[in-house]
Scaffold this motif. Structure first.
Motif, PDB file in Angstrom:
ATOM      1  N   PHE A 184       0.826  -1.214   0.000  1.00  0.00           N
ATOM      2  CA  PHE A 184       0.000   0.000   0.000  1.00  0.00           C
ATOM      3  C   PHE A 184       0.856   1.257   0.000  1.00  0.00           C
ATOM      4  N   TYR A 185       1.940   1.240   0.767  1.00  0.00           N
ATOM      5  CA  TYR A 185       2.743   2.454   0.971  1.00  0.00           C
ATOM      6  C   TYR A 185       3.919   2.591   0.003  1.00  0.00           C
TER       7      TYR A 185
ATOM      8  N   ARG B 114      -0.406   2.776  -5.312  1.00  0.00           N
ATOM      9  CA  ARG B 114      -1.535   3.049  -4.410  1.00  0.00           C
ATOM     10  C   ARG B 114      -1.219   4.202  -3.449  1.00  0.00           C
TER      11      ARG B 114
ATOM     12  N   SER C 260      -2.242   7.306  -5.413  1.00  0.00           N
ATOM     13  CA  SER C 260      -3.657   7.432  -5.749  1.00  0.00           C
ATOM     14  C   SER C 260      -4.555   7.403  -4.523  1.00  0.00           C
ATOM     15  N   LYS C 261      -4.265   6.513  -3.573  1.00  0.00           N
ATOM     16  CA  LYS C 261      -5.146   6.349  -2.416  1.00  0.00           C
ATOM     17  C   LYS C 261      -4.891   7.396  -1.335  1.00  0.00           C
ATOM     18  N   LEU C 262      -3.631   7.745  -1.119  1.00  0.00           N
ATOM     19  CA  LEU C 262      -3.304   8.679  -0.043  1.00  0.00           C
ATOM     20  C   LEU C 262      -3.228  10.126  -0.504  1.00  0.00           C
TER      21      LEU C 262
ATOM     22  N   GLY D 154      -4.296  11.246  -3.925  1.00  0.00           N
ATOM     23  CA  GLY D 154      -5.308  11.636  -4.876  1.00  0.00           C
ATOM     24  C   GLY D 154      -4.875  11.891  -6.303  1.00  0.00           C
TER      25      GLY D 154
END
Length: 274
Positions: free
Chosen positions: A166-167, A171, A174-176, A178
């Motif tokens: 994730f980190y 991601r 995009s996830k953290l 934007g």
């Protein structure tokens, strides 16, 4: 000559290889949402375009766990219909040459070790950083698979409130934050301070990932591939700063950590699975 396949949910890349040279390629979008047979039929068509009497084998890299002995791929990432595909038997029956199959990150590591920045090492880790995190492990000059190519799933290790994948993959952006890593790269290259700060944070996360690799394998080299490798200069400083807190500085100094510059590394790795 070998036919080498780098199979992904976005593209299916089939190449004709001769040693370190990719002589020709057939690259087409993967019909990832279609039934199993549709994907297989396209793969066969692409292979057929490069097949000749000079081809002595086929190597395949797949984003999944693989029973290497029997050539069975399970739960292929981003190709939902491929739950259990006896790919070795299918391709050997179709083309009449030996077929070897492995995980795509393992193929990248093998290619980087034989033909790229990992040349000359006995113990090496290849990290692929893109949509996810993959790792291939070379120990004593041999690819280490573990059970069903399950060795090296470092991205799934817990980290912060999720895992390294994730980190330390796309991601993170995009996830953290934007936006895509590509856009953050463009802004950072233009000197945007907010984008540079995001890349610094990313580099610190990658530094922690590299620590996990150093603790686990203590390799001579860590070769970074995947889409994010091209932005290595944007996060290298923060990554190396984080490594200053590693308790064995001699090991950090002895480990070469560089991005891969070898085109088609995963395809070339697949070509030498036999």
């Amino acid at each position: 000559m070998k036919i080498a396949i780098d199979l992904g949910g976005t593209n299916m890349r089939v190449g004709l290889t001769n040693g370190a040279t990719v002589v020709d390629t057939v690259i087409e979008p993967c019909p990832a949402k279609e039934p199993e047979e549709v994907v297989l039929d396209q793969l066969k068509r692409q292979i057929s375009q490069l097949m000749s009497p000079d081809v002595t084998g086929i190597g395949v890299g797949v984003p999944s766990v693989v029973d290497c002995k029997h050539g069975i791929v399970y739960n292929v990432a981003n190709i939902p219909a491929w739950k259990e595909v006896h790919l070795k038997d299918i391709l050997e029956k179709e083309f009449g040459v030996p077929v070897a199959i492995n995980n795509d990150a393992n193929c990248f590591a093998l290619g980087a070790w034989r033909y790229g920045e990992g040349q000359g090492t006995n113990d090496m880790v290849g990290l692929t950083m893109g949509t996810g995190i993959g790792a291939g492990i070379i120990i004593g000059g041999k690819l280490y698979n573990g059970v069903n190519t399950g060795a090296g799933e470092i991205g799934s290790l817990p980290f912060k409130d999720a895992d390294y994948e994730f980190y330390c993959s796309s991601r993170f952006f995009s996830k953290l934050h934007g936006d895509t890593g590509a856009n953050f790269g463009k802004h950072a290259q233009a000197g945007d301070e907010d984008a540079l700060a995001v890349w610094q944070e990313f580099g610190e996360n990658v530094g922690e990932l590299i620590k996990a690799v150093l603790f686990t394998y203590a390799p001579e080299a860590i070769i970074i591939g995947g889409g994010i490798a091209s932005a290595f200069s944007l996060f290298e400083t923060a990554m190396r700063k984080k490594l200053e807190s590693f308790p064995y500085p001699e090991n950090v100094a002895a480990t070469r950590i560089v991005p891969s510059t070898l085109p088609n590394a995963a395809m070339l790795g697949a070509s030498i699975l036999h």
